[in-house]
Every structure is written in C-alpha cells, then in structure tokens.
Design an enzyme around this catalytic site. Structure first.
Site, mmCIF file in Angstrom:
data_model
loop_
_atom_site.group_PDB
_atom_site.id
_atom_site.type_symbol
_atom_site.label_atom_id
_atom_site.label_comp_id
_atom_site.label_asym_id
_atom_site.label_seq_id
_atom_site.Cartn_x
_atom_site.Cartn_y
_atom_site.Cartn_z
ATOM 1 C CD GLU A 99 -2.537 -1.820 -0.032
ATOM 2 O OE1 GLU A 99 -2.870 -0.824 -0.583
ATOM 3 O OE2 GLU A 99 -2.576 -2.994 -0.097
ATOM 4 N N GLY A 100 2.076 1.130 -0.561
ATOM 5 C CA GLY A 100 2.892 2.100 -0.857
ATOM 6 C C GLY A 100 4.208 2.066 -0.053
#
Length: 445
Positions: free
Chosen positions: A440-441
């Site tokens: 998620e990043g």
C-alpha cells in the site's frame, strides 16, 4: 509464542483522552455509540480475538495457505474463525445501516482493527481489504452495484480484494495493461494478469468481489486512462444469489517471508472469453476511485504496524519477566535476576512501549478526524478535519510501519539468542512486520 492480551485499558485511555471520543460520538448518527457502549464493544472484540483468532497466529505461520488446481486452502481453523468473526458482526461495525452495517464511528472500529491485527495479522488482512473495497464502492459505485454487492460484503458473507499490481506495473500504475472491452449489455469483458493480490483466492467466504484497474479501448495513455471495475469470482443473479463462476482464476500463490497464512494470489482474467466486470463510476476515473480504497488500506496498514508492535512488546516483556540471567549492575541483588531488571533491557522495553503507544494515539486521533469530516454538521469543521486526516494518513502509514519493524527487532534483541529461534515466536513478528513498509505504498515513495 506468548498469549495475546488486548491492552484494553491503554486503548480506552487513548480513545477517550487523545481521540476525544466522547465529543466525536456526539456527532449526528452516533447516538448509540457512547463511551460505555464503545467500552463494551472493545471488550467483546478482545474476547473473540484472544480466544479464537490469536491462537491461530503461530498455526498459520507453520501451516501456510496452499494452492492446488486453482483452489486455495487457508490454514486449519481460519475458515471457522472467519465465520465466527463475520456472524458476530465485526465486519459490519463501521459501515452504513442502509446496507446492513452498524454505523459505528471509525474511531471505535480502529480500536477493534488493532485488536484483530495484533491477534493475527494474516487473518486480519481479509476483513481489512473488504473494508477498503466497501469504502470505494460506497464512494463511487452506482446504486445498482451498491445494492448488489455491499450487503453481502458488509455482512462478511463475501470478501473484497484490490487488484492494482501487474508484472510490469508495481508502483508505476500508468503501466497497467489489463483491458476492459465494453459489451452491449453495459458490462465489460476483462483480460489481463494481476499479481500480489492479498486474499485474491481463499476458502473462507462464498464469493470474492475483486476491484480491478483496467483500461477501456478509448482510454488516454497514463494514469488518466485507468478505469475501475467490479469483477466477482462468482456472478451474482438478480435475486442476489450466486450464479456461474466468472472467468477469473488463481494460477498460483506466493511463498513469502512472513504473513504466510495470508494467500497472495496471481489472478488471471479472461483466459476463457473474458471475465465479466461492471464499471465503478465513470470510465477513466478509476485511479481516483481506487485511491479511496488505497487510502483506507494505508491507514489500516499503519494500524497493522501498531498492532504487530504491541504483540512484539507483549512477547518481549513476558519473556523478560521470566528469563533469569546475571546479577544487576547496580548491585541491588547478589543473585541472578529476571532480565527485566537490567537497565538495557528496561530501555528496550520502554522504547518499544513508547513507540507503540505514541503511534496508537496518533492513529486513533486521525480516525476521529475521519468521523468529523463525515459527520460534523459544520461544513468548515468537516473541511478542516478532512485536510488534517489526509495529511496524517501517509504519516501513520509510513512511520507506524517503520516503527513496527524497529520494535519487532528490539523484541528479538530482548530475547537474546532465543529470539533467533523460531519456537519462541519472536521472529514471526519481525517477519510479518517486514511487509508493512512495502505494501500500500513503499515508504520512500
């Protein structure tokens, strides 16, 4: 591995005094969510997670999910635990009553989210992604799509997945090649390969609702040409029942450093004529919609960092109280003492606890801003809360996940040589935490 005990007293302190829960629960729509109700809900969540979910954590690590002929089998006990989790209403806690949810504040849901993730990170990833998919559909889907999918997702009967990554498109989503061909009936045929899809295939729910990024033929290049589609594992009939199997298949799952019980799938769309999908919102605005889910997931991943850190701290402090080694350097005892009495061990344990509690307070306070930006009757207050929340989410995701790796590593150090031995369980927390700074990043991005 030591037993997990939810730190309910610490959580309620952060909820009441840092997140100012009582002010937030006074917002319109939260009349049934006063502090005493919140306390009772947190205590019930703790009971379920301590007795049902947490014991499965080492079991899942030693018996990972397996793949055979396109089907994924989760570790022993996971399917039954998830059924109990869903039937008890935990998946529906923060979602709208319109679709069967309990409409509780996100602040309260965040406390419960931390508990289930501390109990079993691999298990918690499934409901986490369903929450994110639900938020994206609530934001952008048509009334028909919402009515068809959300009630079963909110009840936990169906789960959700997020399909962004492809072999050539990791963080750089402008390279997405999955294509969506429009059909006369308004549906689309989806063709492509998605990788690293958490709970993209499993045996814990009746259906899986995939949210898939793809390009329509007329799409402009780059990220402005990406659309978002709902592609269910099983098609859904007009009466809401499950229909035929869709043309989406799991061709393998990954073998990972940690979170081994969580199946990370490679999904193939359209090998047999095209997977049937339905547009979410408008064409070419898919990344905008998906960012709703991604932001929800990023906040949740930050909470996962806090959760793993708490579990690693509990493991370390429990060991330090029992492990007897050496006389204390201050001469306070002529005999060997539990290592928790040694200054450097105290320093490590205090560092672990301080980092964990600090991040907990930050996350709960951010969740309160989320509630304010959705429920405050004052428009200026809503906008102010939104700006602050959006500022805090990447900080929570970035710092709390990096913190979890540091805390889990300190936990191993407290154990000494025994921390490097898998049987103690300390190593699992570090292996599980290591993914959090990446998905998620990735932190630096």
């Amino acid at each position: 591995m030591s037993d997990y005990k939810a730190p309910v007293k610490d959580m309620l302190f952060a909820l009441r005094h840092l997140a100012q829960y009582e002010s937030n629960s006074a917002l319109p729509g939260y009349a049934d969510a006063d502090f005493e109700t919140a306390k009772a809900i947190v205590e019930e969540c703790a009971k379920l997670c301590e007795t049902v979910v947490a014991p499965l954590n080492p079991i899942g690590d030693k018996n990972p999910s397996t793949w055979s002929h396109g089907e994924v089998t989760t570790p022993p006990g996971f399917k039954e635990a998830y059924r109990q989790y869903a039937e008890s209403g935990w998946q529906s806690l923060q979602h709208p009553a319109e679709f069967g949810g309990q409409a509780m504040p996100k602040t309260l849901a965040t406390v419960c989210m931390e508990i289930v993730n501390s109990a079993n990170l691999s298990f918690a990833l499934c409901p986490l992604l369903t929450d994110g998919a639900t938020e994206a559909l609530l934001t952008a889907a048509s009334a028909e799509v919402k009515q068809r999918y959300l009630p079963k997702m909110i009840s936990g009967e169906w789960t959700g997945s997020m399909n962004l990554t492809e072999p050539q498109a990791g963080s750089d989503l402008e390279l997405v090649r999955t294509r969506a061909e429009p059909q006369p009936d308004g549906s689309y045929r989806i063709f492509g390969t998605k990788i690293f899809i958490t709970y993209g295939e499993h045996d814990m729910a009746d259906n899986i609702v995939h949210l898939v990024l793809a390009r329509v033929p007329s799409a402009p290049p780059g990220v402005k040409g990406i659309s978002l589609f709902v592609v269910p594992k099983y098609l859904v009939n007009d009466d809401g029942s499950i229909g035929a199997r869709n043309d989406v298949h799991c061709v393998s799952i990954e073998h990972k450093l940690g979170i081994k019980a969580s199946p990370t799938a490679v999904l193939q769309y359209g090998d047999h004529g095209g997977a049937i999908g339905y547009i979410v919102g408008e064409e070419n605005r898919g990344l905008e919609y998906m960012f709703v889910m991604m932001n929800a997931a990023r906040f949740a991943v930050g909470v996962q960092g806090i959760a793993v850190a708490e579990r690693a701290y509990q493991q370390a402090v429990g060991y330090a109280r029992e492990r007897v080694q050496s006389r204390p350097v201050d001469g306070s005892s002529p005999k060997a003492v539990p290592i928790i009495q040694h200054p450097d061990v105290k320093r490590m344990l205090m560092t672990m606890r301080a980092l964990t509690e600090g991040c907990r307070g930050l996350a709960y306070s951010a969740a309160a801003l989320f509630d304010s930006m959705h429920g405050d009757p004052d428009e200026e207050a809503r906008c102010r809360s939104q700006r602050r929340y959006e500022f805090l989410v990447p900080l929570i995701k970035g710092f709390a996940t990096e913190m979890s790796v540091e805390v889990a590593s300190l936990g191993i150090q407290v154990h000494g040589g025994m921390g490097f031995i898998e049987e103690t369980g300390a190593a699992q927390h570090l292996r599980d935490a290591r993914i959090l700074t990446i998905y998620e990043g990735t932190t630096a991005i």
